[in-house]
Design a protein around this motif. Structure first.
Motif, PDB file in Angstrom:
ATOM      1  N   ARG A  44       0.805  -1.216   0.000  1.00 52.82           N
ATOM      2  CA  ARG A  44       0.000   0.000   0.000  1.00 52.82           C
ATOM      3  C   ARG A  44       0.844   1.275   0.000  1.00 52.82           C
ATOM      4  O   ARG A  44       0.351   2.351  -0.337  1.00 52.82           O
ATOM      5  N   THR A 198      -3.457  -3.809  -0.525  1.00 54.43           N
ATOM      6  CA  THR A 198      -3.751  -3.194   0.771  1.00 54.43           C
ATOM      7  C   THR A 198      -2.734  -3.631   1.826  1.00 54.43           C
ATOM      8  O   THR A 198      -2.664  -3.049   2.909  1.00 54.43           O
ATOM      9  N   ASP A 234      -9.767  -3.434   4.461  1.00 56.68           N
ATOM     10  CA  ASP A 234      -8.465  -3.674   3.829  1.00 56.68           C
ATOM     11  C   ASP A 234      -7.635  -4.639   4.667  1.00 56.68           C
ATOM     12  O   ASP A 234      -7.473  -4.449   5.879  1.00 56.68           O
ATOM     13  N   SER A 413      -6.241  -2.503  -3.799  1.00 55.46           N
ATOM     14  CA  SER A 413      -6.869  -1.186  -3.705  1.00 55.46           C
ATOM     15  C   SER A 413      -6.921  -0.473  -5.050  1.00 55.46           C
ATOM     16  O   SER A 413      -7.775   0.396  -5.257  1.00 55.46           O
TER      17      SER A 413
END
Length: 539
Positions: A44, A198, A234, A413
């Motif tokens: 991420r 994530t 997440d 994501s």
């Protein structure tokens, strides 16, 4: 005679010139696939978890190689392959193309090029590397020699990562050497998309490290842990650890291992009591203070159900959860009834895969409603007679922490295309499972488990924590030596939940209960994650 020859020559050179030019070109030409660049995978924060780098693959056209043994003597030491096998490959005259080595390092391809061997060529390919080593490798998966995904996200997201290969036409002389300036690209390759996960690399590393420590201490067969963001679903870390075998110490699972947090199911034990109690509160049958006369044991259809710890004869619903009374949970389930209990299990997501769509994910095991009986209505409310994945059980507690709303988990994501444009993956639709007031009541009761119940070792200095212990005996249930699964699942801070985690230890040999071994593991994990995410301490 000359007239005939002249006519034939005219026919070849003039009338059928185009045809014979095409025949000659076909004899000299060869189509070569141009591999597409496989998309990279990042955490991420943009840290690279999987990347592809260009490497050369070496091939040969055996039809133009007159002395395969001589070639093999020169090539085998450089390529690091066995002489006889290489000589056999170079001697297969019925083939126009054989690979000698795939995706070799630059120094190797350079040495082979210096040999200037007729009939030996080079094709650019890409080779997959995982810069963080085996970190999260059961989640990432791995690829084959042809760069096609074989497991994990590498195969699950193949359509996004792979791209489309191109095509190049080359011309070669009679000795099989590529003619200069003869390369012509027919189709340009299309690069695959990058994945932005994530997963947080720092948290993943710490979760794996802590889990290895605790699996080692408990002498467990293995363990899994999942850490998630309550608000978004997440997945911040998903760890799989293998226990020690012979001289090999406990270690994070290697490439090729299943992602057991999603693929393996287990009987959850007492962590499932929260579903039983949630359904009863939601139906308006009980509240946290509702009192029950709770004996130490019940006999149901010849099966004895008993509590592990002694307790007063009268317990409130909060007490039943706090001290993890099996008999108390069964009595609550009786007031609830099979239909409402079954509906609660399915509403929380049992018996179905999560929205992660991860390769090899299990649905869990849940009896059809028409197969319920008196024994199953005693065993399932206390977490026996059904099976879940670690992710499914974590989802229950994420729902409670999120005020009764289920937010589907996600691992990806966004994607990034070849032009560098980012395409956000929207959050999946959420749904309400229980009311906000029921969730608030459960949150307070679960805090009692940590502050003054079976989960005290899950506490974190400076933070209020809510959660539940679980200890389940693995089948066969009656015959020793008994084998257990120990777990803890919870969230923090209680007053404004941000992070949730589950820890599951398979067959611990020491401190084989959720409260003694899984709870302290959870504490270490959630404490680190709260610090990394800079979550303010409880005021």
């Amino acid at each position: 005679m000359y007239a005939v020859l002249g006519a034939r020559l005219f026919d070849i050179q003039v009338s059928q010139k185009d045809k014979y030019q095409e025949v000659g070109l076909a004899q000299r030409s060869q189509s070569v696939v141009i591999p597409s660049e496989r998309g990279s995978i990042f955490d991420r924060n943009g840290n690279a978890l999987a990347v592809s780098v260009e490497r050369m693959s070496i091939w040969a056209d055996p039809r133009v190689i007159k002395n395969p043994d001589a070639y093999a003597r020169k090539l085998a030491p450089i390529l690091g392959v066995e002489f006889n096998g290489l000589a056999n490959s170079l001697g297969t005259k019925n083939r126009a193309f054989v690979y000698l080595a795939r995706q070799v390092e630059p120094e190797i391809s350079s040495k082979v090029k210096k040999l200037n061997l007729a009939g030996v060529g080079f094709t650019p390919e890409t080779k997959r590397y995982y810069p963080a080593g085996d970190l999260a490798i059961p989640v990432l998966g791995f690829v084959g020699t042809d760069n096609n995904g074989l497991s994990g996200l590498e195969v699950g997201q193949e359509s996004q990562l792979a791209g489309k290969p191109g095509k190049m036409s080359v011309e070669k002389d009679p000795q099989g050497r590529v003619l200069p300036d003869s390369q012509q690209r027919v189709f340009e390759p299309k690069s695959g998309r990058d994945l932005l996960l994530t997963i947080d690399q720092s948290m993943q590393y710490e979760v794996e490290r802590v889990l290895v420590d605790e699996v080692t201490i408990a002498k467990a067969k293995g363990g899994v842990a999942v850490l998630a963001d309550v608000r978004t679903g997440d997945i911040l870390a998903m760890a799989n650890v293998d226990g020690a075998i012979a001289d090999v110490p406990a270690h994070p699972a290697k490439a090729g291992s299943a992602n057991r947090a999603l693929s393996d199911v287990f009987e959850p034990g007492s962590t499932n009591k929260v579903v039983t109690i949630a359904a009863a509160i939601e139906a308006g049958l009980v509240n946290s203070n509702t009192a029950f006369e709770v004996p130490s044991a019940l006999m149901i259809d010849g099966t004895k159900f008993e509590d592990v710890h002694s307790h007063p004869s009268q317990l409130s619903v909060a007490d039943i959860l706090r001290i993890s009374s099996n008999v108390g949970a069964i009595l609550i389930a009786r007031t609830l009834g099979a239909d409402r209990f079954d509906a609660a299990l399915r509403s929380f997501g049992f018996g179905q895969k999560t929205e992660l769509n991860f390769p090899g994910e299990a649905s869990g095991i849940l009896l059809p409603r028409d197969q319920y009986n008196a024994t199953s209505m005693a065993s399932m409310p206390v977490g026996s007679g059904l099976a879940v994945t670690a992710m499914q059980m974590l989802q229950v507690y994420l729902t409670i922490a999120n005020g009764g709303i289920s937010v589907p988990p996600r691992l990806i994501s966004a994607t990034i295309d070849a032009n560098g444009e980012r395409h956000k993956k929207p959050l999946a639709s959420s749904r309400r499972v229980i009311s906000e007031s029921t969730a608030a009541t459960l949150t307070t009761m679960l805090e009692g488990v940590v502050s003054d119940g079976t989960g005290t070792k899950a506490s974190v200095a400076g933070y209020r924590v809510s959660g539940k212990t679980g200890t389940a005996r693995k089948p066969p249930y009656e015959k020793p030596p008994y084998r257990y699964v120990a777990s803890f699942v919870g969230f923090a801070p209680t007053e404004a939940p941000r992070l949730a985690a589950i820890v599951v230890l398979d067959e611990p040999q020491i401190n084989a209960t959720g409260g003694l071994i899984a709870a302290p593991t959870f504490s270490r994990i959630i404490q680190y994650a709260l610090a990394v995410d800079r979550v303010p301490a409880t005021s």
